[in-house]
Write a protein that holds these residues in place. Structure first.
Motif, PDB file in Angstrom:
ATOM      1  N   MET A   1       0.840  -1.189   0.000  1.00  0.00           N
ATOM      2  CA  MET A   1       0.000   0.000   0.000  1.00  0.00           C
ATOM      3  C   MET A   1       0.872   1.235   0.000  1.00  0.00           C
ATOM      4  O   MET A   1       1.714   1.396   0.888  1.00  0.00           O
ATOM      5  N   TYR A   4       2.467   3.352   2.915  1.00  0.00           N
ATOM      6  CA  TYR A   4       2.323   2.561   4.148  1.00  0.00           C
ATOM      7  C   TYR A   4       3.267   1.364   4.214  1.00  0.00           C
ATOM      8  O   TYR A   4       4.062   1.262   5.138  1.00  0.00           O
ATOM      9  N   MET A  26       3.335  -0.123  -4.226  1.00  0.00           N
ATOM     10  CA  MET A  26       3.559  -0.208  -5.667  1.00  0.00           C
ATOM     11  C   MET A  26       4.778   0.651  -6.037  1.00  0.00           C
ATOM     12  O   MET A  26       4.859   1.815  -5.652  1.00  0.00           O
ATOM     13  N   GLN A  82       5.658  -5.310  -5.566  1.00  0.00           N
ATOM     14  CA  GLN A  82       4.662  -4.940  -6.579  1.00  0.00           C
ATOM     15  C   GLN A  82       5.201  -3.837  -7.483  1.00  0.00           C
ATOM     16  O   GLN A  82       5.714  -2.824  -7.000  1.00  0.00           O
ATOM     17  N   LYS A 164      -2.243  -8.475  -9.204  1.00  0.00           N
ATOM     18  CA  LYS A 164      -3.255  -7.951  -8.283  1.00  0.00           C
ATOM     19  C   LYS A 164      -4.257  -7.177  -9.124  1.00  0.00           C
ATOM     20  O   LYS A 164      -3.875  -6.282  -9.882  1.00  0.00           O
ATOM     21  N   ARG A 227     -12.812   2.388  -3.018  1.00  0.00           N
ATOM     22  CA  ARG A 227     -12.579   1.336  -2.022  1.00  0.00           C
ATOM     23  C   ARG A 227     -13.774   1.181  -1.107  1.00  0.00           C
ATOM     24  O   ARG A 227     -13.712   0.486  -0.111  1.00  0.00           O
ATOM     25  N   ASN A 252      -9.428 -10.263  -1.532  1.00  0.00           N
ATOM     26  CA  ASN A 252      -9.117  -8.995  -0.863  1.00  0.00           C
ATOM     27  C   ASN A 252     -10.327  -8.052  -0.877  1.00  0.00           C
ATOM     28  O   ASN A 252     -11.139  -8.088  -1.783  1.00  0.00           O
ATOM     29  N   GLY A 253     -10.389  -7.228   0.170  1.00  0.00           N
ATOM     30  CA  GLY A 253     -11.408  -6.175   0.229  1.00  0.00           C
ATOM     31  C   GLY A 253     -12.297  -6.310   1.444  1.00  0.00           C
ATOM     32  O   GLY A 253     -13.028  -7.290   1.574  1.00  0.00           O
ATOM     33  N   GLY A 254     -12.206  -5.335   2.351  1.00  0.00           N
ATOM     34  CA  GLY A 254     -13.151  -5.247   3.460  1.00  0.00           C
ATOM     35  C   GLY A 254     -12.947  -6.245   4.584  1.00  0.00           C
ATOM     36  O   GLY A 254     -13.800  -6.351   5.464  1.00  0.00           O
ATOM     37  N   ILE A 255     -11.835  -6.938   4.616  1.00  0.00           N
ATOM     38  CA  ILE A 255     -11.599  -7.905   5.703  1.00  0.00           C
ATOM     39  C   ILE A 255     -10.856  -7.183   6.830  1.00  0.00           C
ATOM     40  O   ILE A 255      -9.829  -6.552   6.594  1.00  0.00           O
ATOM     41  N   ARG A 278      -6.251  -2.110   4.614  1.00  0.00           N
ATOM     42  CA  ARG A 278      -6.419  -0.983   5.544  1.00  0.00           C
ATOM     43  C   ARG A 278      -6.416  -1.410   7.009  1.00  0.00           C
ATOM     44  O   ARG A 278      -5.849  -0.726   7.860  1.00  0.00           O
ATOM     45  N   TRP A 409      -8.956   5.411  11.133  1.00  0.00           N
ATOM     46  CA  TRP A 409      -7.685   5.520  10.398  1.00  0.00           C
ATOM     47  C   TRP A 409      -7.901   6.254   9.083  1.00  0.00           C
ATOM     48  O   TRP A 409      -7.120   7.124   8.708  1.00  0.00           O
ATOM     49  N   ARG A 413      -6.333   9.957   7.860  1.00  0.00           N
ATOM     50  CA  ARG A 413      -5.282   9.919   6.847  1.00  0.00           C
ATOM     51  C   ARG A 413      -5.114  11.239   6.112  1.00  0.00           C
ATOM     52  O   ARG A 413      -6.052  11.854   5.673  1.00  0.00           O
TER      53      ARG A 413
HETATM   54  C1  LIG Z   1      -3.529   4.297   1.186  1.00  0.00           C
HETATM   55  C2  LIG Z   1      -3.704   3.117   0.291  1.00  0.00           C
HETATM   56  C3  LIG Z   1      -2.684   2.766  -0.569  1.00  0.00           C
HETATM   57  C4  LIG Z   1      -2.830   1.655  -1.419  1.00  0.00           C
HETATM   58  N1  LIG Z   1      -1.789   1.306  -2.237  1.00  0.00           N
HETATM   59  C5  LIG Z   1      -1.887   0.210  -3.007  1.00  0.00           C
HETATM   60  C6  LIG Z   1      -0.795  -0.216  -3.807  1.00  0.00           C
HETATM   61  O1  LIG Z   1       0.280   0.400  -3.833  1.00  0.00           O
HETATM   62  N2  LIG Z   1      -0.957  -1.341  -4.552  1.00  0.00           N
HETATM   63  C7  LIG Z   1      -2.130  -2.066  -4.532  1.00  0.00           C
HETATM   64  O2  LIG Z   1      -2.214  -3.090  -5.202  1.00  0.00           O
HETATM   65  N3  LIG Z   1      -3.164  -1.676  -3.791  1.00  0.00           N
HETATM   66  C8  LIG Z   1      -3.075  -0.565  -3.027  1.00  0.00           C
HETATM   67  N4  LIG Z   1      -4.139  -0.191  -2.244  1.00  0.00           N
HETATM   68  C9  LIG Z   1      -5.363  -1.017  -2.237  1.00  0.00           C
HETATM   69  C10 LIG Z   1      -5.260  -2.112  -1.161  1.00  0.00           C
HETATM   70  O3  LIG Z   1      -4.176  -2.972  -1.439  1.00  0.00           O
HETATM   71  C11 LIG Z   1      -6.523  -2.966  -1.102  1.00  0.00           C
HETATM   72  O4  LIG Z   1      -6.717  -3.611  -2.329  1.00  0.00           O
HETATM   73  C12 LIG Z   1      -7.772  -2.160  -0.783  1.00  0.00           C
HETATM   74  O5  LIG Z   1      -7.537  -1.205   0.231  1.00  0.00           O
HETATM   75  C13 LIG Z   1      -8.914  -3.097  -0.349  1.00  0.00           C
HETATM   76  O6  LIG Z   1      -8.513  -3.926   0.718  1.00  0.00           O
HETATM   77  P1  LIG Z   1      -8.857  -3.574   2.263  1.00  0.00           P
HETATM   78  O7  LIG Z   1     -10.336  -3.395   2.347  1.00  0.00           O
HETATM   79  O8  LIG Z   1      -8.347  -4.752   3.039  1.00  0.00           O
HETATM   80  O9  LIG Z   1      -8.145  -2.296   2.569  1.00  0.00           O
HETATM   81  C14 LIG Z   1      -4.029   0.913  -1.404  1.00  0.00           C
HETATM   82  C15 LIG Z   1      -5.050   1.272  -0.514  1.00  0.00           C
HETATM   83  C16 LIG Z   1      -4.910   2.361   0.313  1.00  0.00           C
HETATM   84  C17 LIG Z   1      -6.025   2.725   1.262  1.00  0.00           C
END
Ligand SMILES: Cc1cc2nc3c(=O)[nH]c(=O)nc-3n(C[C@H](O)[C@H](O)[C@H](O)COP(=O)(O)O)c2cc1C
Length: 417
Positions: A1, A4, A26, A82, A164, A227, A252-255, A278, A409, A413
């Motif tokens: 992320m 982060y 990334m 990534q 991804k 998101r 992935n998503g929302g866990i 997150r 959080w 941000r």
């Molecule tokens: C601040 C932030 C930065 C992110 N950076 C990336 C990234 O660099 N590469 C990526 O594949 N996803 C990135 N994401 C997306 C997350 O990897 C993830 O797919 C998305 O937040 C949904 O998952 P979650 O609900 O568990 O957060 C980012 C999300 C956030 C909030």
């Protein structure tokens, strides 16, 4: 992320889980490739007589290492780098840089990734707007296949390549037409299958990490909306697991907690894993029981409590500050630990203390960061917080004693992607 999961945060997480597969932020393949070209050209100008091998072994790779590719320690363990990009040649060169860095016998830099991953999920206009890049790549699966091939070849066929992505984009059908009707989902799933099959047919990619929302690429939709607003459709990933048993899928998503991870793994036999974004950043300690509860590991090295982790991290931070300039690195070292006590009594006071510590080197005060970190923790946090074990914390979670730290959080941000 992005912003982060830098090497310091990954180091912190490794202290609380030895088994979890980590992902870097990334990294822009274009930036790595251009730096590599720049430093190679410079080397050639200085050493016109050098052969190709000599140049590859000796061009100055320091900036590429510190800025983009280096891991925090040799013990980063399973972790995936990534890359983002849409030009096969630049992705090829970026993967070459990874391979070159990993081959150099540096004691200063570590670069030992488990796999390379291509970003096909980022909807940010900063990314998706630049031609076909990030989530926009999902509309061109043939290009994705070729990009993955380029990564594999550039990495000298030594790194598995994974992807991804999202469950789709809104290019063919507006997200507003999604009224939970089966036709919408069916059309989405057919496109998703086409994407997966085309990419996998290249013979390189066998693993897909899928954010179970579509990416809305319309400019008025912010990354934060992307998101939150498109509904999560875990059932499409469940179907992929059943329909393509020879491929591996990570949901992935929302866990937001270990029980939710367990629930997904239980519901979908054959699911390779669950990615948490997150929630891990908001409250890493919530996942401190991962090794014991998800990987069933008996490893005695798993964390005892947060004081233990902080002591180890403090040592790492001192070592980093000896290697790099504290005026530039301190704020990143500190940022990595800001969420470690999220939701605990006095955690805000602790965070304010961390902010102060982050600024000290710029004021010319050079007390070892380890001392400051530990002192701030004992000053602001209770013994109950510092010494609570992962399993005790997990029990509190299962009793529903979690505040909505992920919402908090997100509200806090500063960085909007
Ligand atoms: C601040 C932030 C930065 C992110 N950076 C990336 C990234 O660099 N590469 C990526 O594949 N996803 C990135 N994401 C997306 C997350 O990897 C993830 O797919 C998305 O937040 C949904 O998952 P979650 O609900 O568990 O957060 C980012 C999300 C956030 C909030």
């Amino acid at each position: 992320m992005m912003d982060y999961t830098d090497r310091h945060f990954r180091h912190l997480i490794r202290l609380l889980s030895k088994q979890t597969l980590l992902y870097t932020e990334m990294v822009s393949a274009n930036a790595v490739a251009h730096e590599r070209q720049f430093h190679q050209t410079h080397y050639r100008q200085q050493h016109p007589e050098a052969c190709l091998d000599t140049m590859l072994q000796n061009y100055n790779i320091d900036y590429i290492a510190t800025r983009f590719l280096a891991q925090g320690t040799a013990q980063e363990g399973p972790s995936i780098l990534q890359l983002g990009g849409s030009d096969p040649d630049l992705l090829y060169q970026a993967a070459q840089a990874v391979s070159e860095l990993s081959q150099r016998s540096y004691s200063d830099y570590h670069c030992n990734y488990t796999a390379l991953n291509l970003n096909c999920g980022c909807p940010s206009p900063k990314v998706a707007g630049k031609g076909c890049f990030g989530a926009a790549l999902m509309d061109d699966p043939v290009l994705v296949r070729d990009l993955c091939h380029a990564l594999y070849e550039g990495g000298q066929q030594q790194y598995p390549v994974t992807v991804k992505c999202r469950i789709g984009t809104d290019t063919k059908r507006s997200w507003k037409d999604d009224n939970n009707n089966n036709n919408y989902d069916e059309a989405l799933y057919q496109d998703l299958c086409h994407f997966i099959e085309t990419v996998a047919a290249g013979g390189i990619v066998q693993e897909f990490t899928i954010h179970a929302r579509i990416a809305v690429l319309t400019k008025s939709f912010s990354p934060a909306d992307n998101r939150k607003i498109p509904p999560l459709k875990y059932h499409l990933i469940q179907r992929l697991v059943q329909d393509y048993p020879h491929l591996r899928f990570i949901l992935n998503g929302g866990i937001e907690s270990i029980p939710q991870v367990q629930d997904q793994l239980h519901r979908v036999p054959g699911l390779r894993g669950v990615m948490v974004g997150r929630a891990f950043c908001a409250d890493p300690w919530r996942f401190s029981g991962a090794d014991a509860l998800l990987y069933h590991s008996n490893d005695t090295e798993v964390p005892l409590h947060r004081w233990h982790i902080l002591q180890q991290y403090a040592q790492y931070a001192d070592a980093q500050e000896q290697q790099y300039d504290p005026t530039t690195i301190r704020r990143f070292l500190i940022k990595a630990v800001t969420g470690l006590f999220a939701g605990e009594p006095n955690s805000k006071k602790y965070r304010i203390a961390l902010d102060e510590i982050a600024g000290l080197p710029k004021k010319g005060i050079h007390t070892p960061v380890s001392e400051l970190l530990l002192e701030a923790a004992t000053k602001h946090l209770s013994e109950e917080t510092l010494f609570r074990s992962p399993l005790e914390s997990y029990e509190l979670q299962t009793q529903g004693q979690n505040k909505d730290l992920v919402q908090e959080w997100q509200a806090d941000r500063q960085v909007i992607l």
